[in-house]
Design a protein around this motif. Sequence first.
Motif, PDB file in Angstrom:
ATOM      1  N   GLU A 149      43.222  35.798  29.949  1.00 49.57           N
ATOM      2  CA  GLU A 149      43.994  36.168  30.997  1.00 49.57           C
ATOM      3  C   GLU A 149      44.598  37.073  31.677  1.00 49.57           C
ATOM      4  OE1 GLU A 149      46.269  32.402  32.972  1.00 49.57           O
ATOM      5  OE2 GLU A 149      45.267  31.683  31.587  1.00 49.57           O
ATOM      6  N   LEU A 150      43.957  37.722  32.776  1.00 54.11           N
ATOM      7  CA  LEU A 150      45.235  38.600  33.173  1.00 54.11           C
ATOM      8  C   LEU A 150      45.124  38.812  34.847  1.00 54.11           C
ATOM      9  CD1 LEU A 150      42.556  39.945  35.154  1.00 54.11           C
ATOM     10  CD2 LEU A 150      42.480  40.812  32.636  1.00 54.11           C
ATOM     11  N   ARG A 151      45.988  39.610  35.736  1.00 54.25           N
ATOM     12  CA  ARG A 151      45.709  39.305  36.773  1.00 54.25           C
ATOM     13  C   ARG A 151      45.051  39.988  37.282  1.00 54.25           C
ATOM     14  NH1 ARG A 151      49.254  37.155  40.134  1.00 54.25           N
ATOM     15  NH2 ARG A 151      51.009  35.885  39.108  1.00 54.25           N
ATOM     16  N   ASP A 152      44.574  39.839  38.278  1.00 57.73           N
ATOM     17  CA  ASP A 152      43.880  41.126  39.119  1.00 57.73           C
ATOM     18  C   ASP A 152      44.128  41.644  40.002  1.00 57.73           C
ATOM     19  OD1 ASP A 152      41.574  41.951  41.566  1.00 57.73           O
ATOM     20  OD2 ASP A 152      40.011  40.908  40.132  1.00 57.73           O
ATOM     21  N   PRO A 153      43.707  43.036  39.423  1.00 54.40           N
ATOM     22  CA  PRO A 153      44.935  44.120  40.078  1.00 54.40           C
ATOM     23  C   PRO A 153      44.681  44.344  41.586  1.00 54.40           C
ATOM     24  CG  PRO A 153      43.073  45.549  38.707  1.00 54.40           C
ATOM     25  CD  PRO A 153      43.381  44.083  38.420  1.00 54.40           C
ATOM     26  N   ILE A 154      43.885  43.450  42.004  1.00 54.16           N
ATOM     27  CA  ILE A 154      43.097  44.285  43.128  1.00 54.16           C
ATOM     28  C   ILE A 154      43.373  42.864  44.415  1.00 54.16           C
ATOM     29  CG2 ILE A 154      41.456  44.203  45.105  1.00 54.16           C
ATOM     30  CD1 ILE A 154      39.770  45.670  42.835  1.00 54.16           C
ATOM     31  N   VAL A 155      43.342  41.779  43.878  1.00 51.69           N
ATOM     32  CA  VAL A 155      43.499  40.105  44.831  1.00 51.69           C
ATOM     33  C   VAL A 155      45.002  39.702  44.770  1.00 51.69           C
ATOM     34  CG1 VAL A 155      41.494  39.841  46.001  1.00 51.69           C
ATOM     35  CG2 VAL A 155      42.158  38.524  43.882  1.00 51.69           C
ATOM     36  N   GLY A 156      45.318  40.028  42.906  1.00 56.75           N
ATOM     37  CA  GLY A 156      46.791  39.511  42.546  1.00 56.75           C
ATOM     38  C   GLY A 156      46.625  37.801  42.353  1.00 56.75           C
ATOM     39  N   ARG A 157      45.668  37.656  41.393  1.00 59.13           N
ATOM     40  CA  ARG A 157      45.591  36.030  41.023  1.00 59.13           C
ATOM     41  C   ARG A 157      44.907  36.384  40.096  1.00 59.13           C
ATOM     42  NH1 ARG A 157      40.981  33.622  45.031  1.00 59.13           N
ATOM     43  NH2 ARG A 157      41.230  32.387  43.953  1.00 59.13           N
ATOM     44  N   ARG A 158      45.517  35.194  39.313  1.00 56.74           N
ATOM     45  CA  ARG A 158      44.892  35.165  37.624  1.00 56.74           C
ATOM     46  C   ARG A 158      43.638  34.678  37.156  1.00 56.74           C
ATOM     47  NH1 ARG A 158      48.299  37.112  35.252  1.00 56.74           N
ATOM     48  NH2 ARG A 158      47.733  35.936  33.205  1.00 56.74           N
ATOM     49  N   LYS A 159      42.781  35.619  36.185  1.00 55.30           N
ATOM     50  CA  LYS A 159      41.523  35.246  36.249  1.00 55.30           C
ATOM     51  C   LYS A 159      41.682  35.469  34.768  1.00 55.30           C
ATOM     52  CE  LYS A 159      39.720  38.361  38.149  1.00 55.30           C
ATOM     53  NZ  LYS A 159      38.386  40.030  38.320  1.00 55.30           N
ATOM     54  N   ALA A 160      40.323  34.535  34.655  1.00 52.72           N
ATOM     55  CA  ALA A 160      40.303  34.455  33.145  1.00 52.72           C
ATOM     56  C   ALA A 160      38.921  34.894  32.437  1.00 52.72           C
ATOM     57  CB  ALA A 160      39.753  32.572  32.085  1.00 52.72           C
ATOM     58  N   ILE A 161      38.629  35.693  31.575  1.00 51.41           N
ATOM     59  CA  ILE A 161      37.860  36.408  31.093  1.00 51.41           C
ATOM     60  C   ILE A 161      36.814  35.032  29.412  1.00 51.41           C
ATOM     61  CG2 ILE A 161      36.871  38.956  30.035  1.00 51.41           C
ATOM     62  CD1 ILE A 161      38.975  39.774  31.090  1.00 51.41           C
ATOM     63  N   PHE A 162      35.749  34.734  29.802  1.00 52.45           N
ATOM     64  CA  PHE A 162      34.916  34.181  28.954  1.00 52.45           C
ATOM     65  C   PHE A 162      33.788  34.884  28.268  1.00 52.45           C
ATOM     66  CE2 PHE A 162      36.872  31.603  31.007  1.00 52.45           C
ATOM     67  CZ  PHE A 162      37.404  30.416  30.507  1.00 52.45           C
ATOM     68  N   GLU A 163      33.210  35.578  27.023  1.00 58.71           N
ATOM     69  CA  GLU A 163      32.156  35.811  26.548  1.00 58.71           C
ATOM     70  C   GLU A 163      31.401  34.671  25.853  1.00 58.71           C
ATOM     71  OE1 GLU A 163      31.123  39.626  23.745  1.00 58.71           O
ATOM     72  OE2 GLU A 163      32.498  38.794  23.490  1.00 58.71           O
ATOM     73  N   LEU A 164      29.911  35.054  25.985  1.00 54.53           N
ATOM     74  CA  LEU A 164      28.671  34.375  24.996  1.00 54.53           C
ATOM     75  C   LEU A 164      27.923  35.592  24.829  1.00 54.53           C
ATOM     76  CD1 LEU A 164      27.092  32.074  25.285  1.00 54.53           C
ATOM     77  CD2 LEU A 164      26.104  32.838  26.628  1.00 54.53           C
ATOM     78  N   GLU A 165      28.016  35.271  23.415  1.00 55.32           N
ATOM     79  CA  GLU A 165      27.602  35.852  22.326  1.00 55.32           C
ATOM     80  C   GLU A 165      25.958  35.904  22.525  1.00 55.32           C
ATOM     81  OE1 GLU A 165      28.549  38.796  20.757  1.00 55.32           O
ATOM     82  OE2 GLU A 165      30.311  38.817  21.092  1.00 55.32           O
ATOM     83  N   LEU A 166      25.687  36.493  23.127  1.00 60.87           N
ATOM     84  CA  LEU A 166      23.629  36.393  22.859  1.00 60.87           C
ATOM     85  C   LEU A 166      22.651  36.055  21.513  1.00 60.87           C
ATOM     86  CD1 LEU A 166      22.948  37.823  26.102  1.00 60.87           C
ATOM     87  CD2 LEU A 166      24.023  35.182  25.445  1.00 60.87           C
ATOM     88  N   LYS A 167      23.497  37.801  20.769  1.00 59.42           N
ATOM     89  CA  LYS A 167      22.697  37.557  19.247  1.00 59.42           C
ATOM     90  C   LYS A 167      24.162  37.182  18.684  1.00 59.42           C
ATOM     91  CE  LYS A 167      20.014  40.230  21.515  1.00 59.42           C
ATOM     92  NZ  LYS A 167      18.059  39.490  22.096  1.00 59.42           N
TER      93      LYS A 167
END
Length: 167
Positions: A149-167
Motif C-alpha cells: 500500500e502506498l500514497r499515489d504521488p500525483i493525486v495524494g490518495r492511498r492505493k493498494a497494489i495487487f499481483e496475479l501470477e499467470l504462470k
Amino acid sequence: MTIYTKRLAIRRLDLNDYTEYAALTAHKEVASGAGFDLISNPQMIQSALKRQLKASGTLGIFRGSKLIGAILLFERVGRGGRPDPNHFEISYFLAPDCWHTGYMSEAITGLLPVLRSASEIRSLIAEVFTDNQQSLALLKRLHFRFKAELRDPIVGRRKAIFELELK
C-alpha cells in the motif's frame, strides 16, 4: 480477436471507437477513478484518449453493441526503465450504470485464459485506490494477492497494489 462471455464481448478498441470511448470516460465517476479528471485541457484529454485507443492493450467491454467499459493492459516498466513484456499492469473501468452487475468480474475472468496462453506474460499488477471497496473485492475474488500500500504521488490518495501470477 473477440472474447465472448455469457453476457459480454471483449475486443480491442481502435480510433473508430473514439466517440463511445470519450463518452464513457467523461462520466464523472469514471474520470475520477481513472485520473482523467486531472487533465483540464480538452485537447490533452482527446490526445490521451486517442493514444490509449492506438495501444494494442486497450480492450472494450461490450453488452450487445454498446461499449460499457474498458480493460487497459500495459507492459510494466522493468529494469533500466525499459518495458517488461513478462509483467503487465491491468486497469479497468465501467460505466456507472453497469456497476454492481458482475460485468467486470465476468470480463476479466473471460480475458485471463487468453493472457495465460500468451507464453510471455507471467503476471498482472493492479493498483486500486483503497477507498474503492468494490474494486478491492473484485481483485480478491479474482485471486490477486495484496503486495503493498502506498500514497499515489500525483493525486495524494492511498492505493493498494495487487499481483496475479499467470504462470
